[in-house]
Scaffold this active site. Structure first.
Site, PDB file in Angstrom:
ATOM      1  N   ARG A 297       0.815  -1.224   0.000  1.00  0.00           N
ATOM      2  CA  ARG A 297       0.000   0.000   0.000  1.00  0.00           C
ATOM      3  C   ARG A 297       0.842   1.265   0.000  1.00  0.00           C
ATOM      4  NH1 ARG A 297      -5.589  -0.609   1.752  1.00  0.00           N
ATOM      5  NH2 ARG A 297      -6.195  -2.372   0.470  1.00  0.00           N
TER       6      ARG A 297
ATOM      7  N   ARG B 196      -3.167   6.675   1.086  1.00  0.00           N
ATOM      8  CA  ARG B 196      -3.650   7.915   1.706  1.00  0.00           C
ATOM      9  C   ARG B 196      -2.681   8.585   2.657  1.00  0.00           C
ATOM     10  NH1 ARG B 196      -8.899   4.854   3.395  1.00  0.00           N
ATOM     11  NH2 ARG B 196      -7.275   3.270   3.271  1.00  0.00           N
TER      12      ARG B 196
ATOM     13  N   ARG C  17      -6.114  11.573  -6.085  1.00  0.00           N
ATOM     14  CA  ARG C  17      -7.423  10.921  -5.948  1.00  0.00           C
ATOM     15  C   ARG C  17      -8.543  11.958  -6.049  1.00  0.00           C
ATOM     16  NH1 ARG C  17      -9.645   7.950  -0.661  1.00  0.00           N
ATOM     17  NH2 ARG C  17      -9.696  10.153  -0.101  1.00  0.00           N
TER      18      ARG C  17
ATOM     19  N   ASP D 145      -6.645  -2.416  -7.602  1.00  0.00           N
ATOM     20  CA  ASP D 145      -7.200  -3.093  -6.432  1.00  0.00           C
ATOM     21  C   ASP D 145      -7.475  -4.543  -6.798  1.00  0.00           C
ATOM     22  OD1 ASP D 145      -8.247  -2.239  -3.609  1.00  0.00           O
ATOM     23  OD2 ASP D 145      -9.581  -3.794  -4.354  1.00  0.00           O
TER      24      ASP D 145
ATOM     25  N   TYR E 269     -14.857 -11.669  -0.506  1.00  0.00           N
ATOM     26  CA  TYR E 269     -15.562 -10.411  -0.801  1.00  0.00           C
ATOM     27  C   TYR E 269     -16.789 -10.656  -1.673  1.00  0.00           C
ATOM     28  CZ  TYR E 269     -11.752  -7.794   1.312  1.00  0.00           C
ATOM     29  OH  TYR E 269     -10.847  -7.290   2.208  1.00  0.00           O
TER      30      TYR E 269
HETATM   31  O1  CP3 Z   1       0.163  -1.585  -2.576  1.00  0.00           O
HETATM   32  C1  CP3 Z   1      -0.100  -0.652  -3.353  1.00  0.00           C
HETATM   33  O2  CP3 Z   1       0.284   0.526  -3.185  1.00  0.00           O
HETATM   34  C2  CP3 Z   1      -0.852  -0.986  -4.632  1.00  0.00           C
HETATM   35  C3  CP3 Z   1      -2.251  -0.753  -4.592  1.00  0.00           C
HETATM   36  C4  CP3 Z   1      -3.199  -1.683  -3.841  1.00  0.00           C
HETATM   37  C5  CP3 Z   1      -4.441  -1.220  -3.332  1.00  0.00           C
HETATM   38  N1  CP3 Z   1      -5.154  -2.276  -2.863  1.00  0.00           N
HETATM   39  C6  CP3 Z   1      -4.887   0.181  -3.342  1.00  0.00           C
HETATM   40  C7  CP3 Z   1      -5.965   0.601  -2.431  1.00  0.00           C
HETATM   41  C8  CP3 Z   1      -3.150  -3.056  -3.600  1.00  0.00           C
HETATM   42  C9  CP3 Z   1      -2.026  -4.045  -3.883  1.00  0.00           C
HETATM   43  C10 CP3 Z   1      -4.391  -3.424  -2.999  1.00  0.00           C
HETATM   44  C11 CP3 Z   1      -4.740  -4.806  -2.650  1.00  0.00           C
HETATM   45  C12 CP3 Z   1      -5.947  -5.070  -1.860  1.00  0.00           C
HETATM   46  N2  CP3 Z   1      -7.168  -4.458  -1.941  1.00  0.00           N
HETATM   47  C13 CP3 Z   1      -6.067  -6.138  -0.927  1.00  0.00           C
HETATM   48  C14 CP3 Z   1      -4.987  -7.145  -0.612  1.00  0.00           C
HETATM   49  C15 CP3 Z   1      -3.924  -6.586   0.233  1.00  0.00           C
HETATM   50  C16 CP3 Z   1      -4.358  -6.162   1.590  1.00  0.00           C
HETATM   51  O3  CP3 Z   1      -4.250  -4.953   1.868  1.00  0.00           O
HETATM   52  O4  CP3 Z   1      -4.785  -7.017   2.369  1.00  0.00           O
HETATM   53  C17 CP3 Z   1      -7.376  -6.097  -0.404  1.00  0.00           C
HETATM   54  C18 CP3 Z   1      -7.948  -7.026   0.640  1.00  0.00           C
HETATM   55  C19 CP3 Z   1      -8.062  -5.053  -1.064  1.00  0.00           C
HETATM   56  C20 CP3 Z   1      -9.489  -4.668  -0.904  1.00  0.00           C
HETATM   57  C21 CP3 Z   1      -9.613  -3.291  -0.422  1.00  0.00           C
HETATM   58  N3  CP3 Z   1      -9.334  -2.149  -1.176  1.00  0.00           N
HETATM   59  C22 CP3 Z   1     -10.050  -2.863   0.851  1.00  0.00           C
HETATM   60  C23 CP3 Z   1     -10.446  -3.790   1.967  1.00  0.00           C
HETATM   61  C24 CP3 Z   1     -10.026  -1.467   0.834  1.00  0.00           C
HETATM   62  C25 CP3 Z   1     -10.525  -0.555   1.918  1.00  0.00           C
HETATM   63  C26 CP3 Z   1      -9.610  -0.525   3.069  1.00  0.00           C
HETATM   64  C27 CP3 Z   1      -8.901   0.782   3.109  1.00  0.00           C
HETATM   65  O5  CP3 Z   1      -7.676   0.774   3.273  1.00  0.00           O
HETATM   66  O6  CP3 Z   1      -9.612   1.804   3.016  1.00  0.00           O
HETATM   67  C28 CP3 Z   1      -9.524  -1.046  -0.418  1.00  0.00           C
HETATM   68  C29 CP3 Z   1      -9.291   0.350  -0.862  1.00  0.00           C
HETATM   69  C30 CP3 Z   1      -7.914   0.701  -1.337  1.00  0.00           C
HETATM   70  N4  CP3 Z   1      -7.148  -0.054  -2.165  1.00  0.00           N
HETATM   71  C31 CP3 Z   1      -7.218   1.904  -1.043  1.00  0.00           C
HETATM   72  C32 CP3 Z   1      -6.011   1.856  -1.745  1.00  0.00           C
HETATM   73  C33 CP3 Z   1      -4.933   2.910  -1.826  1.00  0.00           C
HETATM   74  C34 CP3 Z   1      -7.760   3.062  -0.225  1.00  0.00           C
HETATM   75  C35 CP3 Z   1      -8.858   3.694  -1.001  1.00  0.00           C
HETATM   76  C36 CP3 Z   1      -8.825   5.186  -0.989  1.00  0.00           C
HETATM   77  O7  CP3 Z   1      -7.890   5.817  -1.522  1.00  0.00           O
HETATM   78  O8  CP3 Z   1      -9.809   5.741  -0.478  1.00  0.00           O
END
Ligand code: CP3
Length: 350
Positions: A25, A29, A38, A75, A152
């Protein structure tokens, strides 16, 4: 030559002058620049679907933080969306599928997406990122593991006890296997296309593998991960070796089985003792991780001590990629993330 990147060298357990560092990640944010991009996109899903803006945020941690690998900005849930499920990201609430999978008929209705069509925006982003990176650091592509994607798709979003998917697992295991099978095929096509579009390493995220018992993990998660590891290309279109990383959060008790999938790198969460993991895995794969992401709430001096202790615990054998044990949290101060990266890049060990 791209195989001379520190990150790729470490993935293949070749000696390095210092360890490579990246953060799960890392484009997120905690970076004000990410929040600004964003805002330009309007929302998170628009950001994922706009190749220029996805490229911009992918490069931010390279330019601003100095990490040693880039990871595609996207994602894991774009795959179920491409299979035909409506996906929403509600501000502050995480992802949701308003019409989750409840039956074998729902599974049959899922599509078999062509990654260059339904996920063409991801491929465009990868091609653009490779061009803009200009070989500074390698580019990691990724997917969710079928089990994690299925959680999911069946729960309709995040879950506390996974009652719906576990009910399917025990009451209708054949339906779940059909869902996992269809998802596995979509994932294999997706990762294969990512490699053709420029990904130089692949990571499989099994965020929820750790909620299963060992026999259920082997049957409903690892079996499908194993098939993906066997099916994806292990070299780039220009002939460089391409590593596959498997990260199972909560998978610390099954490291031997995870290693046996034939992956090149095993990702570790922070509950795993580095020295013990090295002992179990032996010389079979490299390892990646594993600082508790909440450690970054500590002052920089404490972060530096914790990282130094972690490097010592992993030892001097080649094949350690420094990372967190899960994604960086959104309210971590940027300076603390920098302290983590700097300490991980210190010239100790190999
Ligand atoms: O790592 C990176 O920088 C690459 C981008 C990336 C994102 N999601 C961006 C993201 C990667 C590799 C993921 C994978 C992901 N997404 C997983 C597996 C890895 C992990 O973290 O367990 C999962 C389970 C998801 C599903 C997901 N996406 C969730 C549960 C959420 C909400 C939780 C949160 O942090 O708010 C997301 C949103 C998400 N994916 C964000 C980002 C940067 C935040 C969204 C935003 O900018 O508002």
């Amino acid at each position: 030559m791209t195989t001379d990147h520190l990150f790729l060298r470490a993935c293949f357990r070749r000696p390095v002058p210092r360890r490579p560092v990246w953060m799960m990640r890392q484009a997120g944010r905690y970076l004000p620049e990410y929040r600004a991009t964003r805002a330009k996109a309007g929302n998170f899903l628009n950001l994922c679907k706009n190749p220029e803006l996805a490229c911009e945020v992918t490069l931010q941690p390279i330019d601003l933080m100095g990490v040693d690998a880039a990871i595609l900005f996207s994602d894991i849930l774009v795959i179920p969306e491409a299979m035909g499920m409506e996906l929403r990201f509600l501000e502050g609430e995480g992802p949701s599928f308003p019409a989750p999978i409840t039956s074998a008929a729902d599974v049959r209705r899922l599509g078999d997406p062509d990654p260059e069509v339904e996920l063409g925006y991801v491929m465009d982003a990868l091609r653009l990122i490779r061009k803009e990176l200009d070989n500074r650091v390698p580019l990691i592509g990724f997917t969710g593991a079928p089990w994690t994607l299925a959680t999911y798709m069946v729960e309709g979003g995040g879950s506390k006890n996974f009652a719906l998917i576990k009910r399917m697992l025990y009451a209708e295991p054949e339906t779940l296997h059909q869902l996992l099978e269809k998802t596995t095929q979509a994932v294999i096509r997706y990762l294969t296309a990512q490699v053709a579009a420029g990904a130089q390493a692949l990571q499989i995220f099994d965020t929820w593998g750790g909620v299963l018992s060992k026999p259920d993990f082997l049957e409903f998660s690892l079996r499908y991960i194993h098939r993906i590891v066997e099916a994806v290309p292990r070299q780039t279109p220009t002939g460089e070796k391409l590593p596959v990383i498997v990260f199972v959060k909560g998978g610390g008790q099954w490291l031997d089985e995870i290693t046996a999938t034939g992956c090149d790198v095993v990702g570790l969460d922070w509950t795993v003792d580095p020295a013990q993991a090295r002992k179990i895995i032996g010389g079979r794969t490299a390892v990646q991780g594993n600082l508790d992401p909440t450690t970054l709430y500590a002052p920089p001096a404490v972060i530096e001590q914790r990282v130094a202790a972690m490097l010592r615990a992993f030892g001097d054998a080649p094949g350690h990629i420094v990372n967190l044990g899960h994604g960086i949290l959104p309210d971590i101060p940027v300076e603390h993330a920098r302290a983590f990266i700097r300490a991980g890049q210190a010239e100790v060990g190999k």
